[in-house]
Design a protein around this motif. Structure first.
Motif, PDB file in Angstrom:
ATOM      1  N   ALA A  66      49.104  48.342  42.182  1.00 14.77           N
ATOM      2  CA  ALA A  66      48.181  47.341  41.632  1.00 14.77           C
ATOM      3  C   ALA A  66      46.817  47.425  42.312  1.00 14.77           C
ATOM      4  N   ASP A  67      46.802  47.614  43.628  1.00 17.69           N
ATOM      5  CA  ASP A  67      45.536  47.744  44.353  1.00 17.69           C
ATOM      6  C   ASP A  67      44.758  48.965  43.861  1.00 17.69           C
ATOM      7  N   LEU A  68      45.458  50.072  43.666  1.00 20.81           N
ATOM      8  CA  LEU A  68      44.810  51.285  43.173  1.00 20.81           C
ATOM      9  C   LEU A  68      44.179  51.044  41.803  1.00 20.81           C
ATOM     10  N   LEU A  69      44.934  50.429  40.906  1.00 25.67           N
ATOM     11  CA  LEU A  69      44.409  50.138  39.566  1.00 25.67           C
ATOM     12  C   LEU A  69      43.238  49.163  39.629  1.00 25.67           C
ATOM     13  N   SER A  70      43.349  48.149  40.479  1.00 28.82           N
ATOM     14  CA  SER A  70      42.257  47.173  40.632  1.00 28.82           C
ATOM     15  C   SER A  70      40.994  47.843  41.150  1.00 28.82           C
ATOM     16  N   ASN A  71      41.168  48.722  42.125  1.00 30.26           N
ATOM     17  CA  ASN A  71      40.012  49.428  42.685  1.00 30.26           C
ATOM     18  C   ASN A  71      39.331  50.310  41.651  1.00 30.26           C
ATOM     19  N   GLN A  72      40.114  50.876  40.752  1.00 26.43           N
ATOM     20  CA  GLN A  72      39.541  51.737  39.722  1.00 26.43           C
ATOM     21  C   GLN A  72      38.663  50.956  38.747  1.00 26.43           C
ATOM     22  N   ILE A  73      38.886  49.658  38.645  1.00 29.82           N
ATOM     23  CA  ILE A  73      38.021  48.853  37.767  1.00 29.82           C
ATOM     24  C   ILE A  73      37.012  48.051  38.563  1.00 29.82           C
ATOM     25  N   ILE A 143      46.152  37.862  41.157  1.00 29.31           N
ATOM     26  CA  ILE A 143      46.457  37.816  39.725  1.00 29.31           C
ATOM     27  C   ILE A 143      45.432  36.950  39.004  1.00 29.31           C
ATOM     28  N   ALA A 144      45.125  35.790  39.566  1.00 25.85           N
ATOM     29  CA  ALA A 144      44.142  34.899  38.943  1.00 25.85           C
ATOM     30  C   ALA A 144      42.784  35.577  38.845  1.00 25.85           C
ATOM     31  N   LYS A 145      42.413  36.328  39.872  1.00 29.78           N
ATOM     32  CA  LYS A 145      41.133  37.027  39.856  1.00 29.78           C
ATOM     33  C   LYS A 145      41.095  38.090  38.760  1.00 29.78           C
ATOM     34  N   LEU A 146      42.195  38.809  38.599  1.00 29.82           N
ATOM     35  CA  LEU A 146      42.237  39.827  37.552  1.00 29.82           C
ATOM     36  C   LEU A 146      42.241  39.204  36.164  1.00 29.82           C
ATOM     37  N   GLU A 147      42.890  38.069  36.036  1.00 27.65           N
ATOM     38  CA  GLU A 147      42.922  37.389  34.744  1.00 27.65           C
ATOM     39  C   GLU A 147      41.573  36.767  34.404  1.00 27.65           C
ATOM     40  N   ASN A 148      40.822  36.396  35.442  1.00 32.97           N
ATOM     41  CA  ASN A 148      39.512  35.784  35.249  1.00 32.97           C
ATOM     42  C   ASN A 148      38.578  36.287  36.344  1.00 32.97           C
ATOM     43  N   PRO A 149      37.911  37.436  36.147  1.00 37.95           N
ATOM     44  CA  PRO A 149      37.060  38.023  37.184  1.00 37.95           C
ATOM     45  C   PRO A 149      35.963  37.102  37.700  1.00 37.95           C
ATOM     46  N   ALA A 152      36.204  35.666  41.264  1.00 32.81           N
ATOM     47  CA  ALA A 152      35.854  36.448  42.439  1.00 32.81           C
ATOM     48  C   ALA A 152      34.635  35.881  43.145  1.00 32.81           C
ATOM     49  N   ASN A 153      33.718  35.305  42.395  1.00 29.42           N
ATOM     50  CA  ASN A 153      32.511  34.763  42.992  1.00 29.42           C
ATOM     51  C   ASN A 153      32.727  33.361  43.554  1.00 29.42           C
ATOM     52  N   ASP A 154      33.817  32.720  43.178  1.00 29.52           N
ATOM     53  CA  ASP A 154      34.072  31.350  43.590  1.00 29.52           C
ATOM     54  C   ASP A 154      35.062  31.238  44.740  1.00 29.52           C
ATOM     55  N   HIS A 155      35.684  32.325  45.136  1.00 33.54           N
ATOM     56  CA  HIS A 155      36.707  32.249  46.148  1.00 33.54           C
ATOM     57  C   HIS A 155      36.420  33.198  47.294  1.00 33.54           C
ATOM     58  N   PRO A 156      36.362  32.675  48.536  1.00 32.87           N
ATOM     59  CA  PRO A 156      35.991  33.530  49.667  1.00 32.87           C
ATOM     60  C   PRO A 156      36.969  34.675  49.931  1.00 32.87           C
ATOM     61  N   THR A 157      38.220  34.563  49.507  1.00 30.57           N
ATOM     62  CA  THR A 157      39.188  35.627  49.737  1.00 30.57           C
ATOM     63  C   THR A 157      38.734  36.922  49.102  1.00 30.57           C
ATOM     64  N   PHE A 158      37.976  36.839  48.025  1.00 27.57           N
ATOM     65  CA  PHE A 158      37.636  38.034  47.269  1.00 27.57           C
ATOM     66  C   PHE A 158      36.192  38.482  47.464  1.00 27.57           C
TER      67      PHE A 158
END
Length: 159
Positions: A66-73, A143-149, A152-158
């Motif tokens: 999943a990390d690999l696929l996420s990084n590719q996008i 998962i929430a970040k991938l479902e709604n990118p 990413a701007n609203d959460h410090p984890t990302f």
């Protein structure tokens, strides 16, 4: 070299679970995540005595995929071991959507395993009893970040 030796051992006795498990881990370490997943899923289906350990390993490989696929996008995982850089601009929109959907599916598979298995120190979990629950929350956020990118701007984890 370890992969080729383990492949040879597995060819001699394809039913030996320890050899198959070690081969799956060697595949993971060498970046052959699909082969690792296939072997670990095969082992889980056999319901061996060390089922929990094999399922935890499978969850880790699901996350790696999943990390690999996420990084590719272009959606980076928090894990510092994950390669940097976005490949998203090299993928078509359809490929980006497919990678996003696959990443979500792999994160969900890992989450399902982690939620089902006990948090037992020394058996795949960190010594901190909060480590597994914290990691479960991290996966839910991924998962929430991938479902709604936009998250990413609203959460410090990302960030």
């Amino acid at each position: 070299e370890a992969v080729s030796r383990l492949e040879a051992a597995a060819d001699l006795d394809a039913s030996e679970p320890h050899t198959l498990f070690n081969l799956a881990i060697a595949y993971q370490a060498s970046g052959k995540l699909d082969q690792s997943i296939a072997l670990l899923e095969k082992l889980v289906a056999q319901k061996p005595a060390n089922q929990d350990a094999i399922e935890r390993s499978l969850a880790v490989v699901y996350e790696d995929k999943a990390d690999l696929l996420s990084n590719q996008i272009g959606i980076q995982a928090e894990d510092p071991a994950t390669p940097e850089g976005s490949e998203g601009d090299k993928l078509t929109p359809a490929q980006q959507l497919e990678n996003r959907n696959q990443a979500i599916a792999y994160y969900r598979k890992a989450l399902e395993i982690y939620e089902r298995l006990p948090n037992v120190p020394g058996k795949g979990a960190d010594e901190d009893p909060k480590a597994l629950p914290n990691h479960i929350n991290y996966l839910k956020e991924r998962i929430a970040k991938l479902e709604n990118p936009a998250l990413a701007n609203d959460h410090p984890t990302f960030n």
